[in-house]
Scaffold this motif. Structure first.
Motif, PDB file in Angstrom:
ATOM      1  N   PRO B 145       0.850  -1.202   0.000  1.00  0.00           N
ATOM      2  CA  PRO B 145       0.000   0.000   0.000  1.00  0.00           C
ATOM      3  C   PRO B 145       0.884   1.251   0.000  1.00  0.00           C
ATOM      4  O   PRO B 145       1.944   1.257   0.633  1.00  0.00           O
ATOM      5  CB  PRO B 145      -0.790  -0.117   1.292  1.00  0.00           C
ATOM      6  N   ARG B 146       0.471   2.267  -0.710  1.00  0.00           N
ATOM      7  CA  ARG B 146       1.284   3.457  -0.928  1.00  0.00           C
ATOM      8  C   ARG B 146       1.785   4.089   0.375  1.00  0.00           C
ATOM      9  O   ARG B 146       2.929   4.479   0.483  1.00  0.00           O
ATOM     10  CB  ARG B 146       0.479   4.471  -1.742  1.00  0.00           C
ATOM     11  N   GLU B 147       0.905   4.170   1.402  1.00  0.00           N
ATOM     12  CA  GLU B 147       1.282   4.837   2.653  1.00  0.00           C
ATOM     13  C   GLU B 147       2.404   4.102   3.384  1.00  0.00           C
ATOM     14  O   GLU B 147       3.138   4.700   4.149  1.00  0.00           O
ATOM     15  CB  GLU B 147       0.076   4.968   3.591  1.00  0.00           C
ATOM     16  N   GLY B 148       2.489   2.798   3.166  1.00  0.00           N
ATOM     17  CA  GLY B 148       3.492   2.031   3.884  1.00  0.00           C
ATOM     18  C   GLY B 148       4.861   2.064   3.247  1.00  0.00           C
ATOM     19  O   GLY B 148       5.847   1.707   3.878  1.00  0.00           O
ATOM     20  N   ARG B 149       4.936   2.510   1.986  1.00  0.00           N
ATOM     21  CA  ARG B 149       6.180   2.356   1.238  1.00  0.00           C
ATOM     22  C   ARG B 149       7.338   3.167   1.798  1.00  0.00           C
ATOM     23  O   ARG B 149       8.443   2.642   1.957  1.00  0.00           O
ATOM     24  CB  ARG B 149       5.956   2.738  -0.227  1.00  0.00           C
ATOM     25  N   LEU B 150       7.110   4.458   2.107  1.00  0.00           N
ATOM     26  CA  LEU B 150       8.208   5.313   2.586  1.00  0.00           C
ATOM     27  C   LEU B 150       8.756   4.824   3.927  1.00  0.00           C
ATOM     28  O   LEU B 150       9.966   4.607   4.047  1.00  0.00           O
ATOM     29  CB  LEU B 150       7.758   6.778   2.655  1.00  0.00           C
ATOM     30  N   PRO B 151       7.888   4.606   4.955  1.00  0.00           N
ATOM     31  CA  PRO B 151       8.447   4.075   6.212  1.00  0.00           C
ATOM     32  C   PRO B 151       9.109   2.714   6.034  1.00  0.00           C
ATOM     33  O   PRO B 151      10.132   2.450   6.656  1.00  0.00           O
ATOM     34  CB  PRO B 151       7.232   3.987   7.143  1.00  0.00           C
ATOM     35  N   PHE B 152       8.561   1.877   5.171  1.00  0.00           N
ATOM     36  CA  PHE B 152       9.177   0.574   4.934  1.00  0.00           C
ATOM     37  C   PHE B 152      10.584   0.756   4.373  1.00  0.00           C
ATOM     38  O   PHE B 152      11.539   0.131   4.824  1.00  0.00           O
ATOM     39  CB  PHE B 152       8.324  -0.236   3.948  1.00  0.00           C
ATOM     40  N   PHE B 153      10.687   1.659   3.404  1.00  0.00           N
ATOM     41  CA  PHE B 153      11.992   1.889   2.766  1.00  0.00           C
ATOM     42  C   PHE B 153      13.007   2.436   3.763  1.00  0.00           C
ATOM     43  O   PHE B 153      14.166   2.027   3.785  1.00  0.00           O
ATOM     44  CB  PHE B 153      11.831   2.849   1.579  1.00  0.00           C
ATOM     45  N   ILE B 154      12.569   3.381   4.626  1.00  0.00           N
ATOM     46  CA  ILE B 154      13.482   3.954   5.622  1.00  0.00           C
ATOM     47  C   ILE B 154      13.887   2.885   6.641  1.00  0.00           C
ATOM     48  O   ILE B 154      15.059   2.788   7.020  1.00  0.00           O
ATOM     49  CB  ILE B 154      12.835   5.182   6.303  1.00  0.00           C
TER      50      ILE B 154
END
Lengths: 124, 253
Positions: B145-154
């Motif tokens: 899901p789009r919202e999870g991508r940035l924190p997942f990547f960090i």
């Protein structure tokens, strides 16, 4: 490592760190920051982005062949054909194992070390 | 890719703040992976080169954490040990790092939530852009899901960087007792790993064509245009691959 020009011991300690910060950190992260500002305006599936990804991929591929053809350190002592054969064997194994990276890397390493040991044994 | 997306439809609508931490933890957990293991081994090999080149432990670690892109680190190590000036060394490293800009550009539309993600968050995330995290992100983020991508990547990038940072320090201290052949074998690990994972991350024929073009053109430009070779390899190889596959895709329009 040339600290004799400016201030002796102090510059010998600080010069490499200044090099790392300016010539390393800044010279690298500036591209990432530019990428953030430029990338915000690109659409995920746009034609421009396909081209940008092609450029990035070709660049990394260039690094790969440089590391294999013109390596540094101890690896430079091995013959070129052995490095090419080991890398090709690894890449072929990667496909044979349904594109599992681990298998490809392991196969290349085994091939390299086996060939290296064999050459050493023949030389001595 | 093949997993059903059904359970994710509710998360797609809106994710409360605490979910960011959950996604970050998931990213950190996903970092315990074969690619991270291989990257660690490549940095163990680098620690040997750094020590051979006369770098101190602090310098080696500063380079690992601040630059965080192995090809650029290798270039900078060569520059420092050969006593190159700051400006030429900076240019050499900058040229070796140009690829990070298109890589970051390609990643941004994936991890950005339009109208919500702050630029400073993207700037922090961008520091983790290097082959391993990028390849992993390009392959796996589209399924999240789009919202999870940035924190997942960090979470992923932060965990990999911290672990590799520690292991580089440990191996710097241990490398003297390592036989030469082991160090040499570790150095081949990086290109073979890049080779396999780059192919794995290719989504279009254009990506694969670009990879082949780069592999072939890299040595040619290295011999005829040393210094600027990586830049030319990327621009020429990438453009040929793009135009070639575009003609195949859509004809001469």
């Amino acid at each position: 490592m040339d600290g004799s020009t400016a201030g002796g011991l102090l510059s010998e300690t600080w010069w490499p760190l200044a090099m790392i910060i300016v010539a390393g950190w800044f010279a690298t992260d500036v591209w990432r920051w530019l990428g953030v500002f430029a990338g915000g305006r690109l659409r995920e599936d746009g034609e421009l982005l396909i081209w940008v990804r092609c450029v990035a991929t070709a660049l990394v591929a260039g690094v790969i062949s440089k590391l294999i053809l013109f390596p540094q350190g101890v690896l430079a002592e091995t013959p070129l054909w052995l490095r090419l054969a080991a890398a090709s064997f690894g890449f072929a194994s990667f496909f044979a194992a349904r594109q599992r990276v681990f298998v490809g890397v392991l196969a290349a390493e085994v091939f390299l070390v086996a060939g290296w040991l064999l050459l050493d044994a023949m030389a001595s | 890719m093949t997993a059903p997306d059904q359970p994710e439809t509710t998360q797609n609508l809106q994710v409360p703040p605490e979910h960011a931490r959950v996604w970050m933890a998931r990213g950190a957990r996903a970092a315990v992976s074969i690619p991270a293991f291989i990257l660690t081994a490549a940095f163990v090999g680098y620690a040997g080169l750094a020590r051979e080149s006369g770098l101190t432990l602090v310098e080696t670690l500063a380079m690992t954490g601040l630059v965080w892109a192995l090809p650029s680190i290798v270039v900078l190590t060569g520059a420092i040990s050969s006593g190159m000036g700051m400006i030429p060394a900076g240019i050499a490293v900058a040229l070796a790092s140009v690829r990070l800009m298109p890589m970051t550009m390609a990643l941004m539309p994936l991890i950005k939530v339009p109208g919500k993600t702050r630029t400073w968050q993207l700037l922090i995330a961008s520091h983790f852009v290097a082959v391993t995290a990028w390849v992993f992100a390009m392959k796996h983020l589209p399924d999240m899901p789009r919202e999870g991508r940035l924190p997942f990547f960090i979470g992923f990038g932060g965990a990999v960087t911290s672990f590799v940072f520690c292991m580089t320090g440990v191996s710097y201290l241990l490398v003297e007792s390592m036989p030469g052949m082991v160090a040499g074998a570790l150095f081949l690990l990086t290109p073979v790993y890049f080779l396999c994972s780059l192919w794995g991350a290719a989504r279009l024929n254009a990506d694969r064509a670009a990879m082949v073009a780069g592999l072939l053109l890299g040595p040619v430009f290295f011999i005829y245009l040393p210094g600027l070779d990586l830049l030319w390899t990327g621009l020429v190889g990438g453009t040929i691959a793009y135009i070639g596959t575009r003609i195949v895709r859509r004809g001469l329009s």
